[in-house]
Write an enzyme that holds these catalytic residues in place. Structure first.
Site, short mmCIF file in Angstrom:
data_model
loop_
_atom_site.label_atom_id
_atom_site.label_comp_id
_atom_site.label_asym_id
_atom_site.label_seq_id
_atom_site.Cartn_x
_atom_site.Cartn_y
_atom_site.Cartn_z
N GLU A 54 7.62 -7.88 3.71
CA GLU A 54 7.23 -6.71 4.51
C GLU A 54 6.73 -7.18 5.86
O GLU A 54 6.09 -8.22 5.96
CB GLU A 54 6.13 -5.88 3.84
CG GLU A 54 6.57 -5.12 2.62
CD GLU A 54 5.46 -4.27 2.00
OE1 GLU A 54 4.60 -3.76 2.73
OE2 GLU A 54 5.48 -4.15 0.76
N GLU A 93 1.38 -7.37 -3.59
CA GLU A 93 0.03 -7.31 -3.02
C GLU A 93 -1.08 -7.19 -4.05
O GLU A 93 -1.95 -6.33 -3.96
CB GLU A 93 -0.06 -6.17 -1.99
CG GLU A 93 0.82 -6.41 -0.79
CD GLU A 93 0.48 -5.57 0.43
OE1 GLU A 93 -0.39 -4.69 0.35
OE2 GLU A 93 1.10 -5.81 1.49
C1 BG6 Z 1 1.84 -2.75 2.14
C2 BG6 Z 1 2.39 -2.16 0.89
O1 BG6 Z 1 0.48 -2.95 1.96
O2 BG6 Z 1 1.90 -2.03 3.32
C3 BG6 Z 1 3.33 -0.99 1.08
O3 BG6 Z 1 2.99 -3.12 0.07
C4 BG6 Z 1 2.81 -0.14 2.21
O4 BG6 Z 1 3.43 -0.30 -0.13
C5 BG6 Z 1 2.82 -0.96 3.49
O5 BG6 Z 1 3.49 1.06 2.40
C6 BG6 Z 1 2.40 -0.21 4.73
O6 BG6 Z 1 1.12 0.31 4.55
P1 BG6 Z 1 0.82 1.86 4.68
O7 BG6 Z 1 -0.58 2.00 4.19
O8 BG6 Z 1 0.97 2.17 6.11
O9 BG6 Z 1 1.81 2.56 3.82
#
Ligand code: BG6
Length: 473
Positions: free
Chosen positions: A368, A165
């Site tokens: 993700e 990201e």
């Molecule tokens: C992504 C990241 O933006 O979202 C992760 O790569 C992150 O590191 C995931 O944990 C979920 O977002 P958040 O802010 O709920 O942890």
């Protein structure tokens, strides 16, 4: 498009899930590891620091065994730069090198392919003190770190991801890049850092191909198609603006080695054109070629053209920001939201996959996708631990259905790794915002016993993998 029959997920499809080092490992300041920017910053109020996290450093065998029980074909984890090189460059922490070697062997023992993110938000603090990504020397340090990883693990790791990201670090900058966004010239500074990261990525891709001819490497931004709020042409312009700045800037550079024209013109308008592009940089970017595109997807975004005089505001990975004269994030009435206010748009997942594939024609792996919630540990009538998370199953089911439709549309998919394999600490909303298939028994500040519990989604995902994505019930 309606399809009479659906194509199957490829036989060698990489089903798995993801984590990142600083969010899952713990042992943040022990076992020879140096501090990263995550360890030295103040956590947001009410959330814990990263000292223990899910303690995967001490539980990796148990965690990998549970992943194997779910039938994982891959595990996406990141390597902590400061665990291998405590000061970011120079002296190597052999214990850290051994830790990832053991983790990789543990995965391979179960035929789980390690999918390694080389850098996930955790720049060594020592490099940050010397200017971080604003300093061109950090590019060389990243190459040194890459070489160490390729040399140490390249005999066993086939799949590499460069930078997690980068687009979110740049857009939602401040915290991770250490830039005071209200300071004069902040945007130029951020886009100069961005240029150095793009350069670091290009060098790492070339080095990987040189050192490991059989390995595959790709970028891992957060890609979300940006919809116009209405069919007003100005709103379409706003959506093109945001798509360019959020998405295509990163993929055009990774794949073609060019700065996207709309993004570039915007940087000119806000006096943020990077001045650190040296002779040879653009040729180098053009020479580096990814083998696939990895991206993280949580939801789409929706924007309109801001009214004249509208002020800029901040967002996070998903909640849209306003950029005066450019685009304004709005909420989309068609979607439900998670407990944390993120919109849920599975059809947007198909839209995004189709768009990315049509633009770049490279195989795609999702690194993700998932839903953060306040899961609750309970006991059933026999006193066994249970975690009922039907909302997560619904979310993942809907996205897998759309992914299969995208495959039927002709999108070449390599794999799917939801966030997250194991509960871990969110980037800014604490441990209680859980995403995992595997529950970790701790509270925000009370570490309890950290025992692992299979959630309902664990058993569901196991069935999904065993049926190659056909049994989603
Ligand atoms: C992504 C990241 O933006 O979202 C992760 O790569 C992150 O590191 C995931 O944990 C979920 O977002 P958040 O802010 O709920 O942890």
């Amino acid at each position: 498009m309606l399809h009479k029959t659906l194509k199957a997920f490829p036989e060698d499809f990489l089903w798995g899930a993801s984590t990142s080092a600083y969010q899952v490992e713990g042992a943040a300041l022990t076992n020879g590891k140096g501090p990263s920017v995550q360890d030295v910053k103040e956590p947001p109020a009410g959330t814990s620091g990263f000292e223990v996290a899910a303690d995967q450093y001490h539980h990796y065998k148990e965690d990998v065994a549970l992943m194997a029980e779910m039938g994982f074909k891959t595990y996406r984890f990141s390597i902590s730069w400061a665990r291998l090189l405590p000061k970011g460059t120079g002296e190597v922490n052999e214990e850290g090198v051994q830790y990832y070697s053991d983790l990789i062997d543990e995965c391979l023992k179960y035929d789980i392919q390690p999918l390694v993110t080389m850098y996930h938000f955790d720049l060594p603090a020592a490099l940050d003190e010397q200017g971080g990504w604003a300093n061109r020397a950090t590019v060389d340090a990243f190459v040194e770190f890459s070489e160490l990883m390729f040399k140490s693990y390249g005999d066993r790791v086939k799949y590499w991801l460069t930078i997690n990201e980068q687009n979110m670090m740049t857009l939602a900058a401040g915290a991770v890049l250490g830039v005071d966004t209200s300071a004069p010239g902040a945007q130029k500074r951020i886009y100069e850092m961005n240029h150095h990261m793009l350069l670091a990525q290009a060098k790492a891709m070339n080095l990987c191909h040189e050192m490991l001819p059989n390995a595959k490497i790709g970028p891992a931004p957060n890609i979300a198609l940006v919809y116009p709020e209405s069919c007003k042409p100005e709103d379409v312009l706003a959506s093109q603006n945001m798509n360019a700045l959020r998405n295509w800037l990163y993929l055009d550079m990774a794949v073609f080695g060019i700065y996207n024209n709309i993004a570039w013109s915007y940087l000119g308008e806000i006096d943020a054109v990077p001045e650190n592009i040296l002779p040879g940089d653009m040729e180098l970017m053009a020479s580096a070629k990814p083998d696939f595109i990895a991206f993280n997807y949580y939801s789409t975004a929706t924007v309109k053209m801001p009214e004249e005089g509208a002020e800029s505001t901040k967002g996070d990975q998903q909640r849209g920001a306003t950029i005066a004269g450019f685009s304004q994030g709005v909420s989309n009435p068609n979607f439900q939201k998670t407990e944390f206010g993120w919109e849920i748009d599975p059809v947007g997942f198909r839209n995004t996959l189709r768009e990315v594939y049509s633009r770049y024609h490279l195989p795609i792996i999702i690194t993700e996708n998932g839903l953060g919630a306040y899961d609750k540990l309970e006991q059933d009538e026999n006193g066994n631990d249970v975690v009922h998370d039907p909302y997560r199953i619904d979310y993942l089911r809907a996205h897998i259905e759309q992914m299969r439709l995208a495959i039927t549309d002709g999108v070449e998919m390599m794999g799917y790794c939801p966030w997250s394999a194991v509960d871990l600490i969110s980037t800014h909303e604490g441990f209680v915002k859980r995403y995992g298939f595997i529950y970790v028994n701790r509270e925000e500040f009370d570490l309890l016993d950290l025992r692992r519990v299979r959630k309902d989604s664990f058993f569901w995902y196991k069935k999904v993998i065993a049926s190659r994505g056909t049994d989603l019930a």
